[in-house]
Design an enzyme around this catalytic site. Structure first.
Site, short mmCIF file in Angstrom:
data_model
loop_
_atom_site.label_atom_id
_atom_site.label_comp_id
_atom_site.label_asym_id
_atom_site.label_seq_id
_atom_site.Cartn_x
_atom_site.Cartn_y
_atom_site.Cartn_z
N HIS A 126 0.83 -1.21 0.00
CA HIS A 126 0.00 0.00 0.00
C HIS A 126 0.87 1.26 0.00
O HIS A 126 0.45 2.31 0.49
CB HIS A 126 -0.95 0.02 1.20
N SER A 162 16.16 14.93 -21.06
CA SER A 162 15.12 15.95 -21.06
C SER A 162 15.58 17.09 -21.96
O SER A 162 16.77 17.43 -21.97
CB SER A 162 14.86 16.47 -19.64
#
Length: 493
Positions: free
Chosen positions: A201, A325
């Protein structure tokens, strides 16, 4: 007078826009035949339109040879010539030499017939008519009308697609998929002992090892590979509605189901004895479901690795000269795994659609399968492209073991589980003071950080037997990995 240069922007009339559809050679509409062609090119030999026509020719030729030479006891059709080895070789060379010129010729014939399978029949008959010039004396022209004898188009198509998919799966997709799973399994063995803070979780949880977590994925993927490897590839040849109607009227003396079975199995396929006009395609749905399931597990791998990269557990080895990038020069983006995710999703969408559409047909025949099956190539192509990207991505990963250990050392509260489990066992053994172990560890650890000193202090004050207390005192998050390393060694095949 000083000259002043003219800075006026010239007026340009409306330009004629180039129509890209008219550019030659033709520009690919989709990325698989353009940007990603190199990664998926091996599938062209199996799942392209040209490959379909080559398999159609192959099936028609083998059917003709079967009708003439029989399946062990003479010709199936009385009076048919028995073909010599040279004549059989001549016929079998028609599909094996099917290249650019033949593709163009067949396309020209189809423009006249407006029927792709009929065009194949005429294409073969042209070769038969030319056989005397090549072979000299030959009985082949006498067998010309046995080309496509008693066949509906689907008799040829279903066998052709089965051969195409079998070849694509066994010769291209399975080897690539197996290689990337082997690559993953090698990584799992290499890092079988590298401790890793698990996250259930998204929260810190019982530690494992990096190798064990990778092994889980490799184990899941290998199970799907075994299913795909054991797939059936079915085929039929039984006429317009699956009754051998034309066969039995034309040649009532032949055992047509036996001939059909021997022929289909002679192609290396599994025989389907009961069909309508079409082979039911259930086997295709089964194969595509297994490939899609493999895709989805591989997608799970891609997202998990992406997450480990974002956490810093994996670092990516930069490719020399590559740009991560366009504006942030420090970045090395996980593009291989992101590309894989997207292409796996596209592949699964196509495979799911193929599976759902191909298992239904109105009454004895409709043509929904015809156009649907022409998308088998893209479905496998996007999966193969994703596999290629995952393999390349895994190859550029390095494990940041220092960060793995720092992450573990910052989360001593995960030892609450073994401490309260030891308290439970001690309570059952009759050790006093072990009441409410879960609740006591919950009060100590839930929602707060506990360091090593605090955890050891807590354990020392519990009154556990000396051997248990010593075992827990020696335990750290990095050593609390259970049998993770051994599980990799014992169960990763």
């Amino acid at each position: 007078m000083e000259h002043v240069p003219d800075t006026t922007i010239p007026t340009v009339g409306p330009a004629t826009r180039v129509t890209l559809a008219d550019v030659s050679p033709a520009i690919a509409l989709g990325p698989l035949d353009g940007r990603y062609r190199k990664a998926v090119a091996p599938l062209v030999d199996h799942l392209s339109e040209a490959a379909l026509n080559r398999e159609r020719i192959h099936v028609e030729v083998e059917w003709l040879i079967t009708l003439c030479n029989g399946v062990g006891d003479g010709a199936v059709v009385p009076g048919a010539p028995t073909l010599t080895e040279a004549e059989q070789a001549y016929l079998r060379a028609i599909p094996t030499t099917f290249g650019a010129d033949e593709i163009a010729e067949l396309a020209e014939i189809e423009r006249e017939t407006v029927h792709d399978v009929k065009a194949v029949e005429y294409f073969i008959k042209r070769r038969i008519a030319a056989a005397p010039e090549v072979l000299g004396t030959t009985d082949l022209p006498a067998a010309s009308e046995l080309v496509h004898f008693a066949c509906t188009s689907e008799d040829i198509n279903n066998l052709s697609y089965a051969l195409m998919v079998r070849g694509a799966v066994r010769d291209v997709w399975l080897p690539a998929a197996t290689a990337v799973v082997d690559q993953l399994a090698d990584m799992a063995r290499e890092h079988a002992a590298a401790p890793l803070l698990s996250r259930t979780h998204g929260q810190p949880a019982t530690p494992s090892t990096l190798g064990k977590e990778l092994a889980v994925l490799a184990h899941r993927l290998r199970r799907q590979l075994r299913r795909v490897d054991g797939a059936e590839f079915l085929g039929k040849l039984n006429g317009a509605t699956g009754t051998y109607g034309a066969h039995t009227v034309a040649v009532p003396t032949a055992d047509w189901p036996a001939v059909s079975k021997a022929f289909v199995e002679g192609l290396g396929l599994d025989w389907n004895p009961l069909t309508t006009q079409i082979e039911s395609h259930d086997w295709q749905a089964e194969v595509y479901a297994d490939v899609a399931r493999f895709n989805r597990i591989l997608h799970n791998l891609a997202t998990d690795v992406w997450t480990y990269i974002s956490l810093g557990f994996f670092t990516q080895i930069p490719v020399e000269g590559a740009t991560g990038s366009s504006t942030m020069p420090h970045k090395v983006n996980p593009i291989r795994f992101e590309n894989a995710e997207a292409n796996l999703e596209i592949s699964c969408s196509l495979l799911d659609t193929l599976s759902a559409t191909l298992v239904t047909s109105r009454l004895q025949r409709d043509l929904t399968d015809s156009t649907t099956q022409r998308n088998i190539g893209p479905a496998f192509g996007h999966s193969l492209l994703a596999i290629d990207n995952v393999a390349r991505g895994l190859d550029r990963l390095a494990v940041n073991e220092t960060l793995l250990r720092e992450d573990l050392d910052a989360n001593w509260e995960v030892l609450g589980e073994p401490v309260q489990s030891a308290m439970r066992a001690a309570s059952v053994a009759g050790v006093p003071g072990m009441e409410n172990p879960y609740e006591r560890l919950k009060d100590l650890t839930r929602g707060q950080r506990v360091d090593g000193a605090r955890m050891r202090e807590f354990v020392a004050g519990l009154g556990l037997p000396d051997d248990v207390a010593a075992r827990l005192a020696a335990l750290t998050p990095a050593t609390y990995t259970g049998l993770a390393e051994q599980l990799v060694k014992d169960y990763l095949d």
